[in-house]
Scaffold this active site. Structure first.
Site, PDB file in Angstrom:
ATOM      1  N   HIS A 133       3.545 -16.851  10.376  1.00  0.00           N
ATOM      2  CA  HIS A 133       2.101 -16.763  10.609  1.00  0.00           C
ATOM      3  C   HIS A 133       1.807 -16.754  12.112  1.00  0.00           C
ATOM      4  O   HIS A 133       1.026 -15.926  12.597  1.00  0.00           O
ATOM      5  CB  HIS A 133       1.411 -17.952   9.925  1.00  0.00           C
ATOM      6  N   GLU A 134       2.451 -17.658  12.852  1.00  0.00           N
ATOM      7  CA  GLU A 134       2.197 -17.757  14.290  1.00  0.00           C
ATOM      8  C   GLU A 134       2.782 -16.572  15.059  1.00  0.00           C
ATOM      9  O   GLU A 134       2.178 -16.097  16.024  1.00  0.00           O
ATOM     10  CB  GLU A 134       2.711 -19.084  14.843  1.00  0.00           C
ATOM     11  N   HIS A 137       0.353 -13.903  14.891  1.00  0.00           N
ATOM     12  CA  HIS A 137      -0.698 -14.106  15.905  1.00  0.00           C
ATOM     13  C   HIS A 137      -0.270 -13.508  17.243  1.00  0.00           C
ATOM     14  O   HIS A 137      -1.063 -12.856  17.921  1.00  0.00           O
ATOM     15  CB  HIS A 137      -0.996 -15.588  16.098  1.00  0.00           C
TER      16      HIS A 137
END
Length: 143
Positions: A133-134, A137
């Site tokens: 997820h990061e 980003h």
């Protein structure tokens, strides 16, 4: 300890991050401090499992993730191996609600620590999902 405000602007969050360098150590520390502050619910936001630097207004490839009892900070993380595809439902401190996301049960990540030492490490389960997820980003990809 320097806790930063969480950014909610999709336009700024959609910008791909620049490579992190030694001059970004303070940003990495601020990201870690902010993650630690968000282990519990604050400012009406749920607890954070991880954060990317663009979530605190720094457009650099830096992530911080709760990996068990100790958080880990990764500069310039790259997922080099993945297996066990599944579809997850994820939330994000920067965006309301939950959305579907393609994830992998097991990943291997190459990254630099805050001293710019290189590492390659395997992760599984929820920690692996959080790292993915990061890293998204850092690529400017929102769930």
């Amino acid at each position: 300890m320097t806790v930063q405000k969480i950014i909610h602007d999709p336009l700024s969050l959609s910008q791909p991050a620049a490579k992190a360098a030694a001059s970004d150590r303070q940003a990495a520390q601020d990201l870690l401090d902010t993650l630690l502050a968000h282990r519990e619910s604050i400012d009406g936001l749920p607890p954070a499992a991880g954060l990317a630097a663009n979530m605190i207004g720094v457009n650099k490839a830096i992530i911080a993730v709760n990996a068990g009892f100790l958080p880990i900070v990764m500069l310039n993380p790259t997922i080099v191996k993945r297996s066990g595809h599944y579809l997850a439902e994820e939330g994000c401190l920067s965006l309301p609600g939950e959305r579907p996301a393609d994830r992998y049960e097991e990943i291997t990540v190459k990254y630099q620590d805050m001293d710019l030492e290189e590492h390659e490490q395997a992760f599984t389960g929820f920690v692996a999902e959080t790292i993915q997820h990061e890293v998204d980003h850092c690529k400017g990809k929102l769930i």
